[in-house]
Structure formats: C-alpha cells, structure tokens
Design a protein around this motif. Structure first.
Motif, short mmCIF file in Angstrom:
data_model
loop_
_atom_site.label_atom_id
_atom_site.label_comp_id
_atom_site.label_asym_id
_atom_site.label_seq_id
_atom_site.Cartn_x
_atom_site.Cartn_y
_atom_site.Cartn_z
N LEU A 57 23.97 53.66 60.77
CA LEU A 57 25.35 53.22 60.91
C LEU A 57 26.25 54.44 60.82
O LEU A 57 26.44 55.01 59.75
CB LEU A 57 25.68 52.21 59.80
N TYR A 58 26.77 54.86 61.96
CA TYR A 58 27.56 56.07 62.03
C TYR A 58 29.04 55.78 61.84
O TYR A 58 29.52 54.68 62.14
CB TYR A 58 27.36 56.76 63.39
N TRP A 59 29.79 56.80 61.42
CA TRP A 59 31.23 56.64 61.19
C TRP A 59 31.99 56.44 62.48
O TRP A 59 33.00 55.76 62.52
CB TRP A 59 31.79 57.85 60.44
N TRP A 60 31.49 57.03 63.57
CA TRP A 60 32.21 56.95 64.83
C TRP A 60 32.20 55.56 65.43
O TRP A 60 33.04 55.24 66.27
CB TRP A 60 31.70 57.99 65.82
N ILE A 61 31.28 54.71 64.99
CA ILE A 61 31.28 53.32 65.45
C ILE A 61 32.55 52.63 64.97
O ILE A 61 33.22 51.91 65.71
CB ILE A 61 30.03 52.58 64.96
N PHE A 62 32.92 52.88 63.71
CA PHE A 62 34.14 52.31 63.17
C PHE A 62 35.37 52.92 63.83
O PHE A 62 36.36 52.23 64.08
CB PHE A 62 34.20 52.51 61.66
N ALA A 63 35.31 54.22 64.14
CA ALA A 63 36.44 54.88 64.79
C ALA A 63 36.66 54.32 66.20
O ALA A 63 37.80 54.08 66.60
CB ALA A 63 36.21 56.39 64.84
N ILE A 64 35.59 54.10 66.93
CA ILE A 64 35.72 53.53 68.28
C ILE A 64 36.29 52.12 68.20
O ILE A 64 37.15 51.74 69.00
CB ILE A 64 34.36 53.55 69.01
N ALA A 65 35.83 51.34 67.23
CA ALA A 65 36.37 49.99 67.06
C ALA A 65 37.86 50.04 66.74
O ALA A 65 38.65 49.25 67.28
CB ALA A 65 35.60 49.26 65.96
N PHE A 66 38.25 50.97 65.87
CA PHE A 66 39.66 51.09 65.51
C PHE A 66 40.51 51.48 66.71
O PHE A 66 41.57 50.90 66.95
CB PHE A 66 39.83 52.12 64.39
N TRP A 67 40.04 52.44 67.48
CA TRP A 67 40.82 52.87 68.65
C TRP A 67 40.89 51.79 69.71
O TRP A 67 41.92 51.61 70.36
CB TRP A 67 40.26 54.17 69.23
N GLY A 68 39.81 51.05 69.88
CA GLY A 68 39.83 49.96 70.86
C GLY A 68 40.80 48.85 70.47
O GLY A 68 41.58 48.36 71.30
N ILE A 69 40.77 48.47 69.21
CA ILE A 69 41.68 47.43 68.73
C ILE A 69 43.11 47.95 68.74
O ILE A 69 44.05 47.21 69.07
CB ILE A 69 41.24 46.95 67.34
N SER A 70 43.30 49.21 68.38
CA SER A 70 44.65 49.79 68.42
C SER A 70 45.21 49.80 69.83
O SER A 70 46.38 49.47 70.04
CB SER A 70 44.65 51.22 67.86
N LEU A 71 44.40 50.17 70.79
CA LEU A 71 44.84 50.20 72.18
C LEU A 71 45.22 48.80 72.66
O LEU A 71 46.27 48.62 73.28
CB LEU A 71 43.75 50.80 73.07
N ALA A 72 44.38 47.82 72.36
CA ALA A 72 44.69 46.45 72.75
C ALA A 72 45.97 45.95 72.09
O ALA A 72 46.80 45.30 72.73
CB ALA A 72 43.52 45.53 72.41
N THR A 73 46.15 46.28 70.81
CA THR A 73 47.35 45.86 70.09
C THR A 73 48.59 46.52 70.67
O THR A 73 49.60 45.85 70.91
CB THR A 73 47.22 46.21 68.60
N ILE A 74 48.54 47.82 70.89
CA ILE A 74 49.70 48.53 71.42
C ILE A 74 50.07 48.02 72.81
O ILE A 74 51.25 47.79 73.10
CB ILE A 74 49.43 50.05 71.45
N LEU A 75 49.08 47.82 73.67
CA LEU A 75 49.38 47.32 75.01
C LEU A 75 49.98 45.92 74.97
O LEU A 75 50.96 45.63 75.67
CB LEU A 75 48.11 47.32 75.86
N THR A 76 49.43 45.06 74.13
CA THR A 76 49.94 43.70 74.03
C THR A 76 51.35 43.66 73.48
O THR A 76 52.24 43.01 74.05
CB THR A 76 49.01 42.85 73.15
N ILE A 77 51.58 44.36 72.37
CA ILE A 77 52.90 44.36 71.74
C ILE A 77 53.93 45.02 72.65
O ILE A 77 55.06 44.53 72.78
CB ILE A 77 52.84 45.05 70.37
N THR A 78 53.56 46.11 73.30
CA THR A 78 54.48 46.78 74.19
C THR A 78 54.87 45.88 75.36
O THR A 78 56.05 45.76 75.70
CB THR A 78 53.87 48.09 74.72
N PHE A 79 53.90 45.22 75.95
CA PHE A 79 54.18 44.34 77.08
C PHE A 79 55.08 43.18 76.68
O PHE A 79 56.06 42.87 77.36
CB PHE A 79 52.87 43.83 77.70
N GLN A 80 54.74 42.52 75.57
CA GLN A 80 55.54 41.38 75.12
C GLN A 80 56.96 41.79 74.76
O GLN A 80 57.92 41.09 75.10
CB GLN A 80 54.87 40.70 73.93
#
Length: 96
Positions: A57-80
């Motif tokens: 279980l590598y640390w970068w797995i959590f980092a990728i998950a964080f960046w993916g969720i952050s990107l989805a959140t930013i795009l959604t909130i920005t659009f709305q």
C-alpha cells in the motif's frame, strides 16, 4: 443562488465568488482527507492480514485519489457557481 446574487449586487466579481466557494470546499475536502487516510490505511492493512499474498500500500495511491477527487470537486463547484454567477442577480433576489 440568492447568496451569489447578493454578492454580485454588492460588487463581487464572478471570479471572486468562484474562488470563495472553491476555497471553502477544498478546506472541507482536505480536512476529510486528513481524517480518512490514516483510517483507510489501518482498515486496508488489517483486511490484508487475512490473505496469504498481500499487495503493498503506497502513499501515492492516496495522493492520486486526493487529486482525482479534488479535480472533480473543483470542476463541479466552478461550473455550478459560474452558472449561478453569470445570471442576472435581480432574477435570484426578486423572489425574497
């Protein structure tokens, strides 16, 4: 939408409104991530104890998950918020 309309009437720009809401949601997301990572790591490590072959279980797995969720959140909130901030503020406030 009424809050955004009031902010527009009081002089805020669309960019200021979008940044305000994005900062708020990113703070919430970061707090949840800080709380969830140790818990997730602990649960996965204990769950893997039942298997003969364990994958690391590598640390970068959590980092990728964080960046993916952050990107989805930013795009959604920005659009709305962009949709709400570009309409006429009078239309959202007149229903008061």
């Amino acid at each position: 939408m009424k809050e955004i309309g009031l902010r527009k009437v009081l002089g805020s720009t669309t960019l200021e409104i979008i940044l305000l809401f994005n900062k708020t949601y990113l703070r919430i997301l970061t707090t949840c991530f800080i709380l969830a990572v140790p818990l997730g790591y602990f649960v996965v490590k204990n769950w893997q104890q039942n298997f003969a072959y364990r994958s690391p279980l590598y640390w970068w797995i959590f980092a990728i998950a964080f960046w993916g969720i952050s990107l989805a959140t930013i795009l959604t909130i920005t659009f709305q918020n962009w949709q709400a901030a570009t309409i006429n503020p009078v239309e959202t406030i007149k229903t008061e």
